[in-house]
Every structure is written in structure tokens, then in C-alpha cells.
Design a protein around this motif. Structure first.
Motif, PDB file in Angstrom:
ATOM      1  N   GLN A  74      20.942  66.043  26.290  1.00 30.66           N
ATOM      2  CA  GLN A  74      19.957  65.475  27.203  1.00 30.66           C
ATOM      3  C   GLN A  74      19.139  64.394  26.500  1.00 30.66           C
ATOM      4  O   GLN A  74      18.845  63.350  27.076  1.00 30.66           O
ATOM      5  N   SER A 111      16.726  54.554  36.221  1.00 33.32           N
ATOM      6  CA  SER A 111      17.469  54.595  34.964  1.00 33.32           C
ATOM      7  C   SER A 111      17.892  56.022  34.624  1.00 33.32           C
ATOM      8  O   SER A 111      18.960  56.243  34.057  1.00 33.32           O
ATOM      9  N   LEU A 112      17.052  57.008  34.980  1.00 31.25           N
ATOM     10  CA  LEU A 112      17.456  58.395  34.733  1.00 31.25           C
ATOM     11  C   LEU A 112      18.657  58.779  35.603  1.00 31.25           C
ATOM     12  O   LEU A 112      19.537  59.524  35.170  1.00 31.25           O
ATOM     13  N   ARG A 113      18.693  58.244  36.816  1.00 34.00           N
ATOM     14  CA  ARG A 113      19.851  58.502  37.671  1.00 34.00           C
ATOM     15  C   ARG A 113      21.116  57.878  37.071  1.00 34.00           C
ATOM     16  O   ARG A 113      22.165  58.510  37.014  1.00 34.00           O
ATOM     17  N   LYS A 114      20.959  56.622  36.598  1.00 37.34           N
ATOM     18  CA  LYS A 114      22.115  55.961  35.997  1.00 37.34           C
ATOM     19  C   LYS A 114      22.602  56.714  34.780  1.00 37.34           C
ATOM     20  O   LYS A 114      23.786  56.718  34.461  1.00 37.34           O
ATOM     21  N   TRP A 172      18.713  62.574  35.867  1.00 35.90           N
ATOM     22  CA  TRP A 172      17.619  62.744  36.823  1.00 35.90           C
ATOM     23  C   TRP A 172      17.514  64.174  37.343  1.00 35.90           C
ATOM     24  O   TRP A 172      16.445  64.765  37.338  1.00 35.90           O
ATOM     25  N   ASP A 173      18.647  64.723  37.780  1.00 31.75           N
ATOM     26  CA  ASP A 173      18.591  66.046  38.393  1.00 31.75           C
ATOM     27  C   ASP A 173      18.101  67.111  37.426  1.00 31.75           C
ATOM     28  O   ASP A 173      17.504  68.095  37.826  1.00 31.75           O
ATOM     29  N   ALA A 175      19.056  56.212  28.910  1.00 33.61           N
ATOM     30  CA  ALA A 175      18.203  55.824  30.036  1.00 33.61           C
ATOM     31  C   ALA A 175      17.106  54.870  29.564  1.00 33.61           C
ATOM     32  O   ALA A 175      16.786  53.883  30.230  1.00 33.61           O
ATOM     33  N   LEU A 182       9.041  65.649  34.252  1.00 31.24           N
ATOM     34  CA  LEU A 182       8.957  64.326  33.605  1.00 31.24           C
ATOM     35  C   LEU A 182       7.822  64.259  32.599  1.00 31.24           C
ATOM     36  O   LEU A 182       7.840  63.447  31.683  1.00 31.24           O
ATOM     37  N   LYS A 238      13.944  65.942  36.721  1.00 31.20           N
ATOM     38  CA  LYS A 238      13.023  65.359  37.700  1.00 31.20           C
ATOM     39  C   LYS A 238      11.754  66.184  37.888  1.00 31.20           C
ATOM     40  O   LYS A 238      10.713  65.642  38.241  1.00 31.20           O
ATOM     41  N   ASP A 262       9.555  54.046  39.923  1.00 33.27           N
ATOM     42  CA  ASP A 262      10.829  53.674  40.539  1.00 33.27           C
ATOM     43  C   ASP A 262      11.883  53.381  39.483  1.00 33.27           C
ATOM     44  O   ASP A 262      13.016  53.871  39.562  1.00 33.27           O
ATOM     45  N   GLU A 304      13.016  56.451  37.551  1.00 39.13           N
ATOM     46  CA  GLU A 304      13.947  57.274  38.325  1.00 39.13           C
ATOM     47  C   GLU A 304      15.339  56.623  38.349  1.00 39.13           C
ATOM     48  O   GLU A 304      16.351  57.277  38.095  1.00 39.13           O
TER      49      GLU A 304
END
Lengths: 252, 402
Positions: free
Chosen positions: A153, A128-131, A135-136, A160, A142, A139, A123, A126
Motif C-alpha cells: 500500500q 490519483s488514489l483511484r489511478k 482509493w478503496d 499516487a 485519509l 478512503k 478531488d 481522490e
């Protein structure tokens, strides 16, 4: 005035016999981004690395003066450097992911803070990668090595990784200097978002970047703080002639 | 000199000289291939030197292998199956068979007079008559007898026995392999943790002052002659360990292995320390900035990143332990017994070769089997290094994300 995060007063710093900072006074406010600008060798990175005591790793350095994090002196003998660094995260000039999988890179910081359950890890990774706006792109892979990512990246992965442990402050040491303009734009956008949650201190060579991402700007020259003010004022109506010359590109 | 002239004019009045002229000059300068005999010679010289070392290894292996070839091909036999002959029967034999019967060469045979020959035949008959042991009819140099247990006369069960100088020479190599593996295992169990831990400490945790003392000191260990280490193990270490653990055989695989470990530690330390030091500082900085303690950084970040090098260090340490002779010869007790206990004496392949080769009959079965042991030792270390190298490559590839 709101409670400052960092309060720096009369800070002097030496590498061996060479003095790198002279009587620096800076105040860093919560949920704002503060930029340190100035020509190479002006001490901006040195100051940044004082804020999480990364300078401790360099031999024969000496610090005098006061740096306080919420009123607590950072260089006091009872300060636990490890705890300090958990609260003050850092992103380096050159992206430095561990030679592990993307997942493990972010999990590393969480694990040393005692997050071990698989679900929690997944959780928070995900989130922190979104922030970090990564993430996209990652994902589906990983478990691939982080070394296979592109430079931009990798740097976002490092961001992240730093924010996954939920520090209060995020120090960024020229985070875009090795990146192309597209990756730089992404990270600048990110900084605007991250400001909502973290206090950001960014060192940059790029004055436009400082103007774009920061609320306050400090201009250093030869180890001295020349001017520290609201960014718009520094770039439009600086009080000091040297600052004006620098931000208008006359020297530096 | 004449060739340089146009370049100078061009530099003199840049822009004035027609572009086409300077372009041709430049083209000519690039295209004309210069011979560089000095460089060529140096390059070839270095190539020759490196090639010669490969050739040397190959030659050594070829020599050792050649001496062992008859055993490998199963051409040797030390079975005593002949029937005793009377002098009359013997003189009727052709020269070559007679020579073989007595055990001399044909040319030597021709040098003997009739009287000597008669005496030799009588002696041989006497010798053959004395052989009461039925085991003497067995060829003890066959692959089967060298690697499988055999129930010898007077034994209760099949056993692996190395007794090359008994009446019936027994050449079973298994006890020696077990001895070598036991000593090496103890040595590695002792030296890998110590060597790697010391490398981690010196490269990651120690202050520069401590590092400057500890690093050269450990590296100095590799300068101690192995005979001195063996001597130390034989006189001092064996006594100390026996006083502590109260075991019966004073010299055993434990003493030999620990002494061997002392010789292996600097090998592992030096290479592992190099590997750990060459891990980019950015990794440890990243971890430290996340709030990791220095030992966490060393153990969880730097060590995994240096794993290929650390593993290579262990492989080299294994090679050194397998090949080391003098320490085990002096400190391991040299009893060729099959036992899993490290508190029993053991006899390694290398110690066997060193102790026995000087006293064997040149070209005899024992001689050839010692060379076979050498060949096998070579093969074992070669295969280990090869497999180790493959693992190192795989580890590296995984780190680099390929």
C-alpha cells in the motif's frame, strides 16, 4: 517515427573516478513503458536517475554526452532542475512515504505546485488514489498516518503521490523489489493502466516483470548498453548472445 | 577436549555416523548452560556505574532539600517579638530559654561567667529597645512573605522585594523567578531560531565544504568558558547594545540573555543537527523528485520529521539557560526588581545563589532560603525536562503512525 520523449546519445557517467555508463544510446517513446534490465551494478539505475537528474545529489559525479527531453538538453546550464523533476516523476525502490497522513502525502506535491484550495486538493487526491488502485482501501482513513499502511500500500501511495502532480514521465526504480507477489501483481497491473497517461521507464531485476509490463527493453551489462529493442524480440529472439544468456537465466 | 571429540568424528564421516548420536550431542551442547563470569562482571559493572549517577543526583537533591527543609516546613522565624528583659529577670530564666533569648547555644551559655552574661543581656535589651520598625515583628521567612507581595513600612503598596541583608530582611523570591525567566526567555528567543536555522542550513543546504567549517566552529562555541562569555558581554556587548538602543540601564536582561544565548546555541545546534541529519534520506529524495526546492524539502519535510529531536534540543537549551550562572551574574545587572521590560536589569536565581551563599550565616534563615531557591530551580528544570520528554514521545508516536 513518433517524437521521442527522451533521446539519449553517447551518455557517459562517472562516480568520482569510476565510470558507470559507457556511450549509452537509448530512445524513450511516449505512452510506452521501457524497461531497463541487467545484473546488479550494470548502470541501469544510474541511467534512470540521470533522467530527472537525481544523480546531482551525489557528490563528485560527472556526466558527458546528451540526454534530451523533447529536444532540450537536460544538463544544459539554463535547465531548472526543479521544473524538470515536476515533469519527470519518480517512484523509488523502497517505498518512502512522508511521516504524515495519507492525505498530506499526496497533497505535498500538489501544494508545492500551488494547488491550495481544499476542494481541488480533495478531488485530485481522490483521482490519483483511484489511478493507483488504492482509493478503496484508504478512503475512510485519509487522515491516518501513511506509515501505518502495508508495504504494498505504501508503494502504491508513492505512485499516487508521483502521479498526482501529473508528470509526463514516471520513472520507477525497481518498484516491486520489496513487495510480495500479490502486491507486485497489483502494481504491474497498474503500470499497464498508467501507460495510457504517462510515459513509463522502469528498472527491474525481474525479467518476467520486464516481459510482462514493458513495450521496449534495454539490456545493460557492465555499464554498456548491450541491446535495446522491442520487448518481445529481446525475450524471444535477441540479436546478442549475452542478452540471450541473461534472459534465459544462464547468468546474472 | 574430550567433549569435542564426537563432533570431529561426525564431521569426518558425515552421514555415516548414526543420526541419534549426533542429535544427542547437539542437544547436550545447547542445554549445558555455560557460566560467563567476564560478561556478567562487565554487565554488572556498567549497571553499577549508571545506577551511581542516578543515586548521585538523588543525593544532591536530598542534600539541597534537607538544608531548605525548615523553611519549607515553615519552622524558621526571624520575627523579633521578645520583650526586653532586665538582667535580674534574665538570670531567673531556665538555661535553654536564656540561650535562645540571647541567641547562643546552651553549651556556649555555660561557658560564660556572670559578668559576660550580664553584658550580653544588657546588649540584647538595648538592641530590642532600638527596634522601632514594626515590620521587625513579622516573620519574613514564611511562605506567604516569600511568594506574596507585602506592603512594608514606608511603601505605598504591597510589593515583591528581595532584600536579604536590609535591617528587615525581605526574602520574596518572585523577583528572582522573574529575573530567571526573563533572561532565559531572551536567551531562547535569540538562540532557538539561530541554532535551529544553523542546524537546518548545515545539515540540509550547505555544501560539504561549508559544512566542514561551520559545524565544528559552532560546536567550538560550547567550549568557551562561560566566564569569558560573561566578560565579553559585560565589556563589549553591553556597550554596543546601549549605543544602538539608547536604554538607561547598561546591564540588563537583554545583554544577559543574548550572552546566555551564545552559550545555548551550540547545545541546540548540536542536537538539532543530529536529529535533522538522521532523518532518512529517502524522505528528502521523495520530495526532491516531486519537484520541491531544497529549502522546501528542509522546511516542510525534514524539519517536521526531525521535530522530536529539535524539540528535545530546545528543552536542553532551556535547561542550560536556566542553570547558567556566571554569564547572568556578570551581564544582567543583578537588580532584583519586578519588571516586564527586558531593558531593565534582572537578578536570576542562580546568580543570587552564587553571589550570596558565601556570605550568609551558616544555618541561618538567609542560608536556608538560598537552598530553597536551589531546590525550586532543580524542581523547575526537572519538571520542564519531564514535560518535554512527554511531548517528544507524543511527537515521535505521531510520526510513526502509532
Amino acid at each position: 517515427m513518433d517524437n521521442p520523449v527522451f533521446h539519449i546519445e553517447k551518455l557517459n557517467f562517472w562516480y568520482g573516478a569510476k565510470q558507470a555508463l559507457f556511450d549509452v544510446d537509448v530512445t524513450i517513446r511516449p505512452n510506452q513503458s521501457t524497461a531497463f534490465i541487467g545484473p546488479s551494478g550494470c548502470g541501469k539505475t544510474t541511467l534512470l536517475r540521470c533522467l530527472n537528474r537525481m544523480n546531482d545529489l551525489i557528490e563528485r559525479t560527472r556526466v558527458e554526452g546528451k540526454i534530451a527531453l523533447h529536444g532540450q538538453g537536460l544538463y544544459a546550464p539554463e535547465v531548472d532542475v526543479i521544473e524538470l523533476r515536476k515533469r519527470v516523476g519518480m517512484v523509488f525502490q523502497k517505498s518512502n512515504p512522508f511521516p504524515k497522513s495519507i492525505f498530506d502525502n499526496i497533497a505535498y506535491g500538489l501544494r508545492i505546485q500551488g494547488v491550495n484550495s481544499k476542494n481541488d486538493l480533495a478531488d485530485r487526491i481522490e483521482a490519483s488514489l483511484r489511478k493507483a488502485a488504492l482509493w478503496d482501501e484508504v478512503k475512510d482513513r485519509l487522515n491516518d498516518s501513511a506509515m501505518a499502511l502495508s508495504g504494498g500500500q505504501q508503494q502504491r501511495l508513492c505512485i499516487a503521490r508521483a502521479i498526482a502532480v501529473e508528470p509526463e514521465v514516471l520513472l520507477m526504480d525497481e518498484p516491486c523489489s520489496a513487495l510480495d507477489p500479490v502486491a507486485t501483481a497489483k502494481i504491474e497491473e497498474l503500470i499497464q493502466d498508467l501507460k495510457k497517461e504517462f510515459t513509463i521507464v522502469i528498472v527491474t531485476h525481474n525479467m518476467q516483470q520486464a516481459a510482462r509490463v514493458s513495450d521496449h527493453t534495454a539490456f545493460f551489462y557492465l555499464g554498456k548498453l548491450v541491446e535495446f529493442d522491442v520487448t518481445t524480440k529481446i525475450f524471444t529472439n535477441p540479436a546478442n548472445k549475452q542478452t540471450e544468456d541473461y534472459v534465459t537465466g544462464r547468468f546474472g | 577436549m574430550t567433549e569435542k571429540q564426537p563432533v570431529e568424528t561426525r564431521r569426518g564421516d558425515a552421514g555415516v555416523a548414526p543420526a541419534s548420536l549426533s542429535r544427542t550431542d547437539l542437544g547436550a551442547a545447547i542445554i549445558r548452560k555455560r557460566s560467563r563470569p567476564g560478561e556478567w562482571l562487565a554487565e554488572r559493572g556498567i549497571f553499577a556505574v549508571s545506577l551511581s549517577s542516578i543515586v548521585m543526583i538523588f543525593l544532591i537533591f536530598a542534600f539541597v532539600g534537607r538544608e531548605a527543609l525548615p523553611v519549607i516546613l515553615g519552622q524558621t522565624s526571624n520575627a523579633r517579638t521578645q520583650k526586653p528583659l532586665t538582667p535580674d529577670e534574665a538570670t531567673k530564666l531556665p538555661a535553654d530559654k536564656l540561650a535562645k533569648y540571647i541567641g547562643v547555644s546552651v553549651s556556649e551559655l555555660k561557658g560564660y561567667d556572670a559578668e559576660t552574661l550580664k553584658t550580653l543581656v544588657e546588649l540584647k535589651a538595648e538592641e530590642l529597645a532600638q527596634v522601632s520598625n514594626t515590620d521587625s515583628r513579622i516573620n519574613t521567612t514564611s511562605w506567604q512573605k516569600m511568594f506574596q507581595p507585602h506592603r512594608w513600612l514606608g511603601y505605598d503598596k504591597p510589593e515583591y522585594i528581595w532584600q536579604p541583608t536590609s535591617e528587615i530582611p525581605k526574602y520574596n523570591c518572585i523577583p528572582l523567578f522573574i529575573g530567571s525567566l526573563k533572561a532565559t526567555l531572551v536567551a531562547l528567543l535569540f538562540s532557538v531560531p539561530l541554532g535551529v536555522a544553523a542546524a537546518i542550513y548545515v545539515s540540509q543546504l550547505a555544501s560539504p565544504k561549508v559544512r566542514e567549517i561551520v559545524k565544528p566552529t559552532i560546536e567550538l562555541l560550547s567550549g568557551i568558558p562561560s566566564v569569558v562569555l560573561g566578560f565579553f558581554a559585560l565589556i563589549v556587548l553591553a556597550t554596543i547594545l546601549q549605543t544602538i538602543f539608547h536604554y538607561s540601564s547598561r546591564l540588563n536582561a537583554l545583554v544577559g540573555g543574548i550572552a546566555l544565548g551564545l552559550a545555548v546555541i551550540p547545545v541546540i545546534f548540536t542536537i538539532a543537527e543530529d536529529a535533522l541529519t538522521s532523518v532518512p534520506k529517502s524522505y528528502s529524495q521523495a520530495a526532491l523528485a516531486l519537484g520541491a526546492a531544497p529549502w522546501q524539502v528542509a522546511w516542510q519535510v525534514v524539519l517536521p520529521a526531525a521535530l522530536p529531536g529539535v524539540f528535545a534540543a530546545c528543552i536542553l537549551g532551556f535547561g542550560r539557560a536556566m542553570g547558567e550562572t556566571m554569564i547572568v551574574l556578570m551581564a544582567s545587572g543583578n537588580a532584583s526588581i519586578v519588571s516586564a521590560s527586558i531593558l531593565d536589569s534582572c537578578r536570576t536565581i542562580t546568580a543570587t545563589i552564587a553571589a550570596e551563599l558565601a556570605e550568609v550565616v551558616f544555618g541561618g534563615a538567609h542560608y536556608r532560603i538560598l537552598f530553597l531557591l536551589g531546590t525550586l530551580l532543580f524542581a523547575v528544570t526537572f519538571v520542564t525536562n519531564l514535560v518535554g520528554e512527554m511531548i517528544v514521545h507524543r511527537l515521535k508516536a505521531r510520526l510513526e503512525g502509532a
